[in-house]
Design an enzyme around this catalytic site. Structure first.
Site, PDB file in Angstrom:
ATOM      1  N   CYS A   1      -8.929 -26.506 -20.195  1.00 16.98           N
ATOM      2  CA  CYS A   1      -9.695 -27.716 -20.491  1.00 16.98           C
ATOM      3  C   CYS A   1     -10.373 -28.217 -19.214  1.00 16.98           C
ATOM      4  O   CYS A   1      -9.717 -28.378 -18.183  1.00 16.98           O
ATOM      5  CB  CYS A   1      -8.770 -28.793 -21.045  1.00 16.98           C
ATOM      6  SG  CYS A   1      -9.592 -30.380 -21.300  1.00 16.98           S
TER       7      CYS A   1
ATOM      8  N   CYS B   1      -8.695 -31.864 -18.310  1.00 16.12           N
ATOM      9  CA  CYS B   1      -7.330 -32.066 -17.790  1.00 16.12           C
ATOM     10  C   CYS B   1      -6.682 -30.790 -17.271  1.00 16.12           C
ATOM     11  O   CYS B   1      -5.586 -30.845 -16.723  1.00 16.12           O
ATOM     12  CB  CYS B   1      -6.447 -32.684 -18.867  1.00 16.12           C
ATOM     13  SG  CYS B   1      -6.013 -31.543 -20.209  1.00 16.12           S
TER      14      CYS B   1
ATOM     15  N   CYS C   1      -8.970 -31.268 -27.168  1.00 17.30           N
ATOM     16  CA  CYS C   1      -7.817 -30.940 -26.341  1.00 17.30           C
ATOM     17  C   CYS C   1      -6.677 -31.883 -26.724  1.00 17.30           C
ATOM     18  O   CYS C   1      -6.844 -33.098 -26.707  1.00 17.30           O
ATOM     19  CB  CYS C   1      -8.168 -31.104 -24.865  1.00 17.30           C
ATOM     20  SG  CYS C   1      -6.725 -31.009 -23.777  1.00 17.30           S
TER      21      CYS C   1
ATOM     22  N   CYS D   1      -5.746 -34.339 -23.505  1.00 22.61           N
ATOM     23  CA  CYS D   1      -6.595 -35.426 -22.998  1.00 22.61           C
ATOM     24  C   CYS D   1      -7.571 -35.947 -24.035  1.00 22.61           C
ATOM     25  O   CYS D   1      -8.307 -36.902 -23.770  1.00 22.61           O
ATOM     26  CB  CYS D   1      -7.347 -34.984 -21.739  1.00 22.61           C
ATOM     27  SG  CYS D   1      -8.720 -33.847 -22.037  1.00 22.61           S
TER      28      CYS D   1
ATOM     29  N   CYS E   1     -15.036 -22.625 -32.200  1.00 23.08           N
ATOM     30  CA  CYS E   1     -16.369 -22.602 -31.607  1.00 23.08           C
ATOM     31  C   CYS E   1     -16.398 -23.678 -30.528  1.00 23.08           C
ATOM     32  O   CYS E   1     -16.342 -24.867 -30.835  1.00 23.08           O
ATOM     33  CB  CYS E   1     -17.367 -22.890 -32.727  1.00 23.08           C
ATOM     34  SG  CYS E   1     -19.067 -22.665 -32.274  1.00 23.08           S
TER      35      CYS E   1
HETATM   36 FE    FE Z   1      -7.777 -31.696 -21.828  1.00 17.23          FE
END
Ligand code: FE
Length: 143
Positions: free
Chosen positions: A58, A61, A107, A110, A130
């Site tokens: 990510c 984060c 995510c 976060c 996607c």
């Molecule tokens: Fe994240």
């Protein structure tokens, strides 16, 4: 509060930041996608044709989200995966924007917007995650 083992937490403990903190932390294009649910233009993302071995994390984060082994070319113009690293890393949310019913993926740590998931993916899962390149960083596997 007394610290006990219960407070050691896990990798998936939520990362919460105020909007202005995200704005300071992220470059404008990443902020637009991750925090304002933007979409990068198809076929423009840096990771679309990346076929190196490694892990996609990510960009908000840093938590590990997808493996290169689960990436495939969907032809959609965005990096596509048939599975996340584990189910608890990616959260699904109903998205009725733009006059269609889609499933947004964020995510789980976060809340950063990643993209959408569809049911037209390849075996074994039949799913297509996607994902915007701007929502991800790539960690190349060290030999
Ligand atoms: Fe994240």
């Amino acid at each position: 509060m007394k610290m006990t083992s219960a407070h050691l937490g896990s990798i998936m403990d939520r990362v919460k930041r105020a909007d202005n903190e995200w704005k300071e932390q992220l470059p404008p294009d990443r902020y637009q996608v991750l925090r304002l649910k933007g979409t990068e233009r198809a076929f423009t993302g840096k990771l679309l044709h990346n076929d190196e071995k490694g892990v996609y994390v990510c960009a908000g984060c840093g938590v590990e989200l997808f493996r290169s082994d689960d990436k495939y070319d969907s032809g959609s113009g965005w990096p596509s995966f048939f599975s996340p690293i584990s189910e608890d890393r990616v959260e699904e949310r109903k998205d009725d924007s733009h006059g269609t019913e889609r499933t947004e993926i964020v995510c789980a740590r976060c809340g950063g917007h990643l993209g959408h998931v569809f049911d037209d993916g390849p075996k074994p899962t039949g799913r297509r995650y996607c994902v915007n390149s701007l929502s991800l960083d790539f960690d190349k596997m060290s030999k």
